[in-house]
Design an enzyme around this catalytic site. Structure first.
Site, short mmCIF file in Angstrom:
data_model
loop_
_atom_site.label_atom_id
_atom_site.label_comp_id
_atom_site.label_asym_id
_atom_site.label_seq_id
_atom_site.Cartn_x
_atom_site.Cartn_y
_atom_site.Cartn_z
N LYS A 196 0.85 -1.20 0.00
CA LYS A 196 0.00 0.00 0.00
C LYS A 196 0.88 1.24 0.00
O LYS A 196 1.71 1.44 0.89
CB LYS A 196 -0.92 0.03 1.22
CG LYS A 196 -2.03 1.08 1.02
CD LYS A 196 -2.74 1.47 2.29
CE LYS A 196 -2.00 2.46 3.11
NZ LYS A 196 -1.85 3.79 2.48
N PRO A 231 -7.49 5.57 5.44
CA PRO A 231 -6.69 4.71 6.33
C PRO A 231 -7.29 3.31 6.49
O PRO A 231 -6.56 2.36 6.75
CB PRO A 231 -6.69 5.44 7.68
CG PRO A 231 -7.19 6.81 7.41
CD PRO A 231 -7.92 6.80 6.11
N VAL A 233 -8.21 1.39 4.24
CA VAL A 233 -7.67 0.50 3.20
C VAL A 233 -6.38 -0.16 3.71
O VAL A 233 -6.15 -1.35 3.47
CB VAL A 233 -7.45 1.30 1.90
CG1 VAL A 233 -6.66 0.49 0.87
CG2 VAL A 233 -8.80 1.71 1.33
N GLY A 234 -5.57 0.59 4.46
CA GLY A 234 -4.39 -0.01 5.10
C GLY A 234 -4.82 -0.92 6.24
O GLY A 234 -4.27 -2.01 6.43
N GLU A 272 8.78 -0.67 11.43
CA GLU A 272 9.88 0.32 11.33
C GLU A 272 9.26 1.67 11.64
O GLU A 272 8.52 2.22 10.82
CB GLU A 272 10.46 0.34 9.91
CG GLU A 272 11.14 -0.93 9.47
CD GLU A 272 12.55 -1.09 10.05
OE1 GLU A 272 13.03 -0.17 10.75
OE2 GLU A 272 13.14 -2.14 9.80
N CYS A 306 13.71 9.13 9.23
CA CYS A 306 13.47 8.54 10.55
C CYS A 306 14.74 8.45 11.37
O CYS A 306 14.69 8.54 12.59
CB CYS A 306 12.87 7.15 10.37
SG CYS A 306 13.86 6.11 9.29
N GLU A 403 9.39 13.29 17.79
CA GLU A 403 9.92 13.38 16.43
C GLU A 403 9.36 14.65 15.76
O GLU A 403 8.18 14.93 15.87
CB GLU A 403 9.46 12.15 15.67
CG GLU A 403 10.12 11.97 14.35
CD GLU A 403 9.72 10.64 13.71
OE1 GLU A 403 8.51 10.33 13.69
OE2 GLU A 403 10.61 9.92 13.24
#
Ligand code: NAD
Length: 499
Positions: A196, A231, A233-234, A272, A306, A403
């Site tokens: 995806k 979202p 769909v994921g 990840e 990242c 982050e």
């Protein structure tokens, strides 16, 4: 130092034809059920690059069904020679199409031209070469020898088998690296895949599906590539009983949801996630080099990496010296049109991401940090943000803990080496880090920081043969290298009575 909009037109990715991406489902390049599409924008200009199918849950279910059928009914999972041939073909196809993929990466992702020669394109294409070669030598069996049991001779061995149907979900920032670091080892292992795309960068991922459909003998259904803004769909990939493994790259917040969603069917989950990596500058480091590395690291891909070191830890007694050097280096960063070979820093991916970065900088200042340089959005077209330096940062404040995903560097002062290690480890994340100083001291410090990768004096840990992944809330599992292949293999232990 910015390039102007006139420069943009000169170097411009401008006359790229508008793209119409297609999903790959069951071996066919298709639109979404119902025909809905969404626009993908060039983050340097805000202009449309093209349209991608706005896939639905029904599309995802079709993709899962076709991956399941291909796994259960074709020779893909057992025919190693076929897999080697197809990975060779895919590598050749990506090399042959790299000029086109490069322009699309620059236009859709905002990647600079120079970075497409590394981690944005040419580097990830090498992942296909690496796994095609690894498969020639990697042993899928392990002999455990014979034992005597209940008066009978037993021969025992282990075979490594494909783990099954893989749902692969990726982030927007390095889409080709993230896609190929999942897709290629999963295919090498004999899995079938539903990949995806990220909603901010769908076209470059759909282009991989197109290359597979047009240039390889990969059987229909083995690879499915879908795109969507929804979202759900994921999410379907994480709950479907027909998916055996979920591999995900994205934020820790989404990773938590995925781990929870996958628990109902006890899937293998491979994550990840985010990072808040620290660069530790020891007092015997070369400060000008350290400042240059820190500044160019945090502004690469406008800080949207990242593993970038977004905290720099410096000896308290010499803080001002290094802050001056950091400011000089950050002020030298060239930003503007990513298609211009002279540009070092491109835009953030969207106005939403830029607003998030700016909000964090403003809150850091409210929390007591001092702004040394930057701290402003750049007026004009595109989603650019100034290279930014903050000092007097409280190690427990938001800017030191969360982050940012923007070109913002926080300076934290330490008293001694123990204090530096404690500050580096004061994080929910454990993705990466860096240290500069005399070799032996630097290695000793690197060993004490709990992260999955570490750079010593500028060492490069990234490559197709090097496992990459995080400790703590930066993830579970390792991508790339032999470890990356083994994430997609099950071990089956056999015992046969032979006399
Ligand atoms: P994100 O978490 O917002 O989205 C990532 C992907 O997850 C997208 O494709 C999105 O559509 C999908 N998604 C969203 N909700 C979902 C759900 N409930 N179920 C299934 N899928 C869902 O991340 P992003 O903003 O695209 O990317 C930035 C993040 O990615 C940063 O945190 C960054 O650190 C992380 N990242 C990590 C690595 C790594 O290797 N550790 C590499 C690159 C990026």
């Amino acid at each position: 130092m910015a390039t102007t909009s006139a420069d943009m037109e000169r170097h411009g990715a401008a006359p790229l034809p508008r793209r119409r991406g297609a999903m790959l489902i069951g071996g066919s390049l298709v639109g979404a059920v119902g025909g809905d599409t969404f626009v993908s924008r060039n983050p340097a200009t805000g202009e449309a690059v093209g349209e991608a199918p706005n896939g639905t849950v029904a599309d995802a279910e079709q993709a899962i069904a076709s991956a399941r059928r291909a796994f259960d009914n074709t020779a893909w999972s057992t025919d190693v020679e076929l897999r080697i041939r197809c990975l060779d073909q895919l590598h050749a196809a990506l090399v042959a199409r790299s000029d086109d993929l490069r322009e699309l990466t620059i236009a859709e992702v905002g990647a600079t031209r120079a970075s497409t020669e590394g981690p944005h394109l040419d580097g990830p294409i090498g992942i296909a070469r690496y796994y095609a070669d690894l498969l020639q030598t990697y042993s899928l069996t392990e002999d455990l020898g014979e034992i005597e049991y209940m008066g009978m001779r037993n021969q025992r061995w282990v075979e490594r088998e494909a783990a099954g149907v893989v749902g692969a979900i990726i982030a927007y920032n390095y889409p080709t690296q993230l896609a190929l670091a999942k897709l290629i080892p999963a295919l090498a292992a004999g899995c079938t895949v539903i990949l995806k795309a990220a909603p901010d960068t769908p076209l470059i991922t759909l282009a991989l599906g197109q290359a597979i459909a047009e240039c390889t003998d990969i059987p229909a259904g083995v690879v499915n590539v879908i795109s969507s803004t929804d979202p759900e769909v994921g999410a379907v990939l994480t709950t479907s009983p027909d998916v055996d493994v979920v591999t995900f790259t994205g934020s820790t917040a989404t990773g938590r949801k995925i781990m929870a969603a996958a628990s109902s069917t006890i899937k293998k989950v491979f994550l990840e996630l985010g990072g808040k990596s620290a660069m530790i500058v020891l007092d015997d480091a070369d400060f000008p080099t350290a400042a240059m590395m820190a500044a160019f690291m945090i502004t690469s891909h406008a800080g949207q990496g990242c593993a970038l070191t977004s905290r720099i830890l410096v000896p308290r007694r010499r803080r001002d010296e290094i802050v001056d050097l950091l400011k000089q280096n950050l002020d030298m960063v060239t930003y503007g049109d990513p298609a211009d070979p002279g540009t070092y820093m491109g835009p953030l991916i969207s106005e939403r991401q830029r607003a998030k970065v700016h909000g964090m900088v403003e809150r850091a200042i409210q929390d007591g940090a001092t702004l040394v340089t930057g701290g402003k959005t750049i007026e004009g077209q595109g989603y650019f943000y100034e290279p930014t330096l903050l000092i007097d940062v409280d190690p427990d404040s938001e800017i030191a803990q969360e982050e940012i995903f923007g070109p913002v560097l926080a300076v934290l002062a330490y008293d001694d080496e123990d204090d530096a290690v404690a500050i580096a480890n004061n994080s929910i994340y454990g993705l990466s880090g860096a240290v500069l100083g005399s070799h032996d001291r630097a290695v000793a410090v690197a060993r004490r920081v709990r992260t999955g990768t570490f750079s010593i004096n500028g060492g490069n840990y990234a490559g197709p043969d090097s496992p990459f992944g995080g400790y703590k809330q930066s993830g579970v599992g390792r991508e790339m290298g032999v470890a990356g292949l083994e994430e997609f293999l099950e071990r089956k232990t056999f015992a046969a009575v032979i006399g």
